[in-house]
Write an enzyme that holds these catalytic residues in place. Structure first.
Site, PDB file in Angstrom:
ATOM      1  N   LYS A 119       9.363   4.504  -6.323  1.00  0.00           N
ATOM      2  CA  LYS A 119       8.683   4.137  -7.555  1.00  0.00           C
ATOM      3  C   LYS A 119       8.325   5.410  -8.335  1.00  0.00           C
ATOM      4  O   LYS A 119       8.282   6.469  -7.716  1.00  0.00           O
ATOM      5  CB  LYS A 119       7.425   3.330  -7.258  1.00  0.00           C
ATOM      6  CG  LYS A 119       6.432   4.030  -6.326  1.00  0.00           C
ATOM      7  CD  LYS A 119       5.201   3.225  -6.205  1.00  0.00           C
ATOM      8  CE  LYS A 119       4.159   3.696  -7.183  1.00  0.00           C
ATOM      9  NZ  LYS A 119       3.439   4.889  -6.722  1.00  0.00           N
TER      10      LYS A 119
ATOM     11  N   LYS B  95       4.030  -1.574   5.660  1.00  0.00           N
ATOM     12  CA  LYS B  95       2.872  -1.365   6.550  1.00  0.00           C
ATOM     13  C   LYS B  95       2.785  -2.550   7.510  1.00  0.00           C
ATOM     14  O   LYS B  95       2.911  -3.697   7.113  1.00  0.00           O
ATOM     15  CB  LYS B  95       1.576  -1.254   5.744  1.00  0.00           C
ATOM     16  CG  LYS B  95       1.485   0.051   4.947  1.00  0.00           C
ATOM     17  CD  LYS B  95       0.135   0.184   4.284  1.00  0.00           C
ATOM     18  CE  LYS B  95       0.114   1.329   3.279  1.00  0.00           C
ATOM     19  NZ  LYS B  95      -0.229   2.619   3.832  1.00  0.00           N
TER      20      LYS B  95
ATOM     21  N   LYS C 288      -8.962   6.221  -7.472  1.00  0.00           N
ATOM     22  CA  LYS C 288      -9.051   7.495  -6.754  1.00  0.00           C
ATOM     23  C   LYS C 288     -10.483   7.994  -6.841  1.00  0.00           C
ATOM     24  O   LYS C 288     -11.242   7.593  -7.717  1.00  0.00           O
ATOM     25  CB  LYS C 288      -8.094   8.508  -7.357  1.00  0.00           C
ATOM     26  CG  LYS C 288      -6.635   8.087  -7.194  1.00  0.00           C
ATOM     27  CD  LYS C 288      -5.693   9.256  -7.282  1.00  0.00           C
ATOM     28  CE  LYS C 288      -4.251   8.820  -7.179  1.00  0.00           C
ATOM     29  NZ  LYS C 288      -3.775   8.581  -5.810  1.00  0.00           N
TER      30      LYS C 288
ATOM     31  N   HIS D 250       1.586  -2.043  -5.442  1.00  0.00           N
ATOM     32  CA  HIS D 250       0.975  -2.319  -4.132  1.00  0.00           C
ATOM     33  C   HIS D 250      -0.007  -3.494  -4.203  1.00  0.00           C
ATOM     34  O   HIS D 250       0.018  -4.389  -3.375  1.00  0.00           O
ATOM     35  CB  HIS D 250       0.230  -1.091  -3.603  1.00  0.00           C
ATOM     36  CG  HIS D 250       1.064   0.168  -3.582  1.00  0.00           C
ATOM     37  ND1 HIS D 250       2.415   0.144  -3.438  1.00  0.00           N
ATOM     38  CD2 HIS D 250       0.723   1.484  -3.672  1.00  0.00           C
ATOM     39  CE1 HIS D 250       2.885   1.390  -3.455  1.00  0.00           C
ATOM     40  NE2 HIS D 250       1.878   2.215  -3.600  1.00  0.00           N
TER      41      HIS D 250
HETATM   42  C1  BG6 Z   1       1.445   5.782  -3.796  1.00  0.00           C
HETATM   43  C2  BG6 Z   1       0.760   6.303  -5.032  1.00  0.00           C
HETATM   44  O1  BG6 Z   1       2.408   4.825  -4.125  1.00  0.00           O
HETATM   45  O2  BG6 Z   1       0.475   5.193  -2.943  1.00  0.00           O
HETATM   46  C3  BG6 Z   1      -0.314   7.298  -4.658  1.00  0.00           C
HETATM   47  O3  BG6 Z   1       1.718   6.917  -5.872  1.00  0.00           O
HETATM   48  C4  BG6 Z   1      -1.270   6.703  -3.656  1.00  0.00           C
HETATM   49  O4  BG6 Z   1      -1.012   7.746  -5.818  1.00  0.00           O
HETATM   50  C5  BG6 Z   1      -0.504   6.098  -2.481  1.00  0.00           C
HETATM   51  O5  BG6 Z   1      -2.103   7.764  -3.199  1.00  0.00           O
HETATM   52  C6  BG6 Z   1      -1.415   5.338  -1.553  1.00  0.00           C
HETATM   53  O6  BG6 Z   1      -0.680   4.984  -0.410  1.00  0.00           O
HETATM   54  P1  BG6 Z   1      -1.384   4.881   1.006  1.00  0.00           P
HETATM   55  O7  BG6 Z   1      -0.287   4.437   1.925  1.00  0.00           O
HETATM   56  O8  BG6 Z   1      -1.909   6.250   1.336  1.00  0.00           O
HETATM   57  O9  BG6 Z   1      -2.484   3.873   0.854  1.00  0.00           O
END
Ligand code: BG6
Length: 525
Positions: A174, A208, A367, A267
């Protein structure tokens, strides 16, 4: 009765831990000098090989612009993956065994010039390794290279015809587009060169373990599914929270993207699909994609009013995260001082179908929140009559409370678990309410470490199983829902609401739930 694990014999559940059939395809990683390659892709390939899913000879070719020998590529990767594989450190003898099939190709991905040479090099490597010439090309590059790279693969004779004995599959990281129009254009252009079954659009959340388990939990048990609908559920909250700010070097990408494009569009909406979808007729890729697509098409705004009343962007200011000072988003590296990019987004949405009509789904991601936690919390309705009351005191303040609503919480990460909370009677002479939880915790139930998402997804590509990837119509439906929000923010020059780093987001996001007589959960950490 045996307690042996049961293996489901279909493609979705194919990696069940029994006598793997090791893959022999070549994996070429475009963008091999990037962080993703070092931190995720090569550790995942190493772990797949360690578990017997990848053969000893399957070539792995790093492709990037810099000049480098195979030897120096191997050394760099050794340094980078140590500590990122499941076993922690990589023993030198194991590494030497693994590294024999690692190669490097210097290539300007944007220019067609080197692709004939690249094909010849792959053929030489595959001859030497004795592998059949089936190939996975993993685009871990910036998205503007996706289309030129595929065009040049075609020009270099690297896209086999439909009837050719060998195959090519291309994985796209992505972001796949930045709004509906660009995603449609990219899909349309790629379709001129590749067939849909050759295209793998990755959303690593789907790899996951805990996310995959949502389907098994819902459709492999009979007691929960009848509860998941508008008659029993009060509302659902989906949280993908991160405590980190911007990782080094990511500012350029992130400022162009923001939380809605970076995490919510993919996500969070995928989590929503899995929790809201109907059972598929068969447990196969097509039927699952079809059901997820129906959810995405049924998404509608939480309120009829202005978009800003149900879709709220936020941006972190300086604060404290885990007791450490954190700078504001605007002071991060490569972020313009007047940036209006959102680092947080919260939304109230409805899934307008027979099962869910009227049940709000509250979504949030951001974030620099207090902790890294991803979860789906389903809150059930209160019992129709409150027969039990109890007095609860906090300090000097006491109040009469009834039973608490039941909650079912899927903790995706960390401390992966599924928890069901309910009320019990506190032992004693009165009917005093005591909230308790039934808790399934992965660490307690299973001794083996959970596989990394990228392991599962890479293995699925090698096996040709696209179940855990995004089909183009799904992706477009997700863009279709979020694009009007992006347009509204942009057209009206709406600045994100500030929130202090280390807090759970802007106040207006709290107000949005307050107005519905609800509140965000504070996930336990
Ligand atoms: C990614 C984003 O797809 O997912 C990031 O680009 C983010 O910004 C990350 O930090 C989070 O993934 P995970 O697996 O650490 O929850």
């Amino acid at each position: 009765m045996s307690n042996a694990p049961v293996t489901v014999s279909n493609s979705v559940a194919s990696s069940s831990g029994h006598a793997p059939d090791p893959a022999t395809a070549t994996v070429a990683i475009f963008g091999a000098s990037g962080d993703l390659t070092a931190r995720k892709l090569l550790p995942a390939l190493y772990d797949l090989w360690s578990d017997g899913y990848l053969s000893d000879v399957a070539p792995i070719v790093g492709v990037a612009r810099k000049e480098k020998s195979d030897e120096s590529f191997r050394n760099e990767i050794y340094e980078a993956i140590n500590g990122h594989v499941r076993s922690g450190a990589v023993p030198v003898d194991r590494w030497n065994q693994f590294a024999r099939r690692l190669f490097y190709r210097q290539l300007d991905i944007a220019s067609p010039d080197g692709y004939h040479g690249f094909r010849e090099q792959l053929e030489t490597i595959e001859d030497h390794q004795g592998t059949p010439g089936n190939r996975v090309v993993y685009m871990a590059t910036s998205p503007d290279l996706f289309l030129p790279a595929v065009e040049h693969l075609g020009f270099g004779g690297l896209i086999p015809g439909r009837d050719a004995p060998e195959w090519l599959r291309v994985v796209f990281e992505k972001p796949f587009g930045r709004d509906l129009k660009s995603a449609q254009e990219l899909s349309g252009n790629l379709r001129r060169l590749l067939r849909e079954e050759q295209i793998y659009r990755i959303d690593h959340y789907l790899g996951k373990e805990t996310v995959q388990n949502i389907l098994l939990f819902r459709f492999g048990n009979s007691i929960f599914e009848p509860l998941l609908n508008r008659n029993q559920v009060d509302h659902v909250q989906i949280t993908v929270a991160e405590s980190q700010g911007l990782e080094r070097g990511r500012g350029g990408y992130y400022d162009n993207s923001g939380a809605l494009r970076d995490v919510l569009q993919n996500h969070v909406l995928q989590l929503l699909c899995l929790i809201a979808m109907e059972p598929p007729a068969l447990f196969n890729a097509r039927d699952l994609h079809d059901e997820k697509l129906k959810v995405l098409k049924a998404l509608s705004p939480g309120n009829r009013g202005d978009i800003s009343s149900w879709a709220i962007g936020g941006q972190y200011s300086a604060g404290l995260v885990d007791g450490q000072p954190a700078v504001s988003y605007l002071s991060e590296e490569r972020i313009p001082a007047d940036s209006r990019t959102e680092t947080y987004v919260a939304m109230k949405v409805l899934v307008d179908n027979w099962r869910w009509a009227g049940v709000p789904f509250y979504l949030r991601t951001g974030k620099r929140l207090p902790s890294r936690v991803s979860e789906i919390a389903i809150q059930f309705k209160q019992p129709p009559l409150n027969l039990f009351n109890t007095v609860e005191c906090e300090g000097d303040v006491c109040e009469l409370v009834g039973t608490r609503p039941n909650k079912l919480v899927f903790r995706i990460q960390p401390s992966e678990s599924i928890k069901l909370s309910f009320s019990t009677k506190r032992p004693g002479m009165q009917y005093q309410i005591h909230p308790v939880t039934m808790d399934f915790n992965y660490k307690e139930a299973f001794t083996q470490a959970l596989p990394e998402a990228y392991e599962r997804l890479l293995l699925d590509v090698l096996r040709g199983d696209s179940t855990l990837f995004m089909r183009s119509d799904e992706l477009e439906a997700a863009w279709q829902f979020v694009t009007p929000i992006l347009d509204h923010w942009e057209k009206n020059e709406i600045s994100p609401e500030p929130y202090r780093a280390g807090t759970w987001g802007p106040r207006v996001a709290d107000t949005m739930l307050h107005n519905d007589n609800r509140a965000w959960r504070t996930p336990s950490t």
